[in-house]
Scaffold this motif. Sequence first.
Motif, mmCIF file in Angstrom:
data_model
loop_
_atom_site.group_PDB
_atom_site.id
_atom_site.type_symbol
_atom_site.label_atom_id
_atom_site.label_comp_id
_atom_site.label_asym_id
_atom_site.label_seq_id
_atom_site.Cartn_x
_atom_site.Cartn_y
_atom_site.Cartn_z
ATOM 1 N N ASP A 97 0.849 -1.198 0.087
ATOM 2 C CA ASP A 97 0.149 -0.019 0.007
ATOM 3 C C ASP A 97 1.052 1.188 0.155
ATOM 4 N N ASP A 99 0.475 4.054 1.791
ATOM 5 C CA ASP A 99 0.238 4.983 3.201
ATOM 6 C C ASP A 99 1.461 4.114 4.101
ATOM 7 N N GLN A 101 1.572 1.826 5.961
ATOM 8 C CA GLN A 101 0.909 0.964 7.178
ATOM 9 C C GLN A 101 1.683 -0.649 7.251
ATOM 10 N N ARG A 201 1.362 -3.476 11.939
ATOM 11 C CA ARG A 201 0.711 -2.765 11.295
ATOM 12 C C ARG A 201 0.839 -1.294 11.747
ATOM 13 N N ARG A 204 -1.224 4.969 9.467
ATOM 14 C CA ARG A 204 -1.123 5.603 8.119
ATOM 15 C C ARG A 204 -0.019 6.971 8.230
#
Length: 333
Positions: A97, A99, A101, A201, A204
């Motif tokens: 992704d 972002d 994360q 995780r 963001r």
Amino acid sequence: MSGPAPLLSVVIPIYNEQDALPLTAARLRPILDGIGGSYEVVGVDDGSGDDTAQVLDRLQLEWPELRVVRLRRNSGHQAALTAGLHRALGQYVVSIDADLQDPPEKIVDMLALARDEGFDIVQGVRDDRSSDTFFKRSTAAGYYSVMRRLVGREIPKHAGDYRLLSRAAVDALKSLPETQPVYRLLVPWLGFRSTSVTFQREERVAGTTKYPLSKMVRLAVDSITNFSAAPLRLATWLGLGSFLLAAVLGVYTAVEQIRGATVPGWASLFIAVVFFGGVQLVCVGLLGEYVGRIYSAVQGRPGYFVGSDSADVRPSAVDEAPQAQVHIPTQVG
Ligand code: UDP
Ligand code: MG
């Protein structure tokens, strides 16, 4: 890009990430520059409406390994991933992704597992989701437990779309005729040799989630209908249930009728309503069974993939789908 295929492609679906992108690029680049091989970054701009396109252009000026694929309109995370996977040239392809994360440092571990130990799939698994909201955590837990029941135990829990695929696995995915693929289910279904790396995780880095409830619901519906005709069977079970109910209520009505405790006409009407309700549901359920079978035939997924063949000169170098129909969905091209 011409010349030999790069060692690694990194596919990044991007939707309205103007604030996250510079940070992501800054953290990703040193890692990729250090993998000891050529690489390309395939940024798929999923029809962003903010300044994502300009930010990508600017990044591209000083980062020649960055390739930008633009989709005409917002087509969704999985469609953007499809576009990236179909275009990636690398011998290994990582999807991640935009972002941050998912920590990009894990790419090094993934690549090592694939190259040194021959894994075709290295799945990133989040062992701690405390940075996600309570709502996201609980809906995700529900989603994974339903999908594990419907699709199979091989679906890892909390496995998103951060993973490494070998060229053979990417080619197998490309040979599928799916128009709405859900990779977190399809990839384990392929049956390649796989392992996982776990990570925490993170938050963001910038911006807000691009997965509003409507997109989450769509992913869940795609996931279920892609792999299961269970919802179509609902009518069959409801119909059988109301048949049973009709039988019990039939006895009850007959008793009441004999006792003379009913108004004229009630017994016959009541039984007819319950009985035909059941008949109709069973018939809808039967139709559902056939529609389900037609649906899976139309999906046209091959029944198996050949991993290797002792008669092959280069075992498992090319995965062949038994039916030679390769259809690349046009709307994501
Ligand atoms: N994304 C996309 N198209 C969309 C929605 C999201 O390409 O329609 C991208 C987004 O830019 C991000 C990734 O998919 O790189 C995952 O989205 P997000 O981080 O918003 O989802 P979350 O982590 O909140 O589940
Ligand atoms: Mg995210």
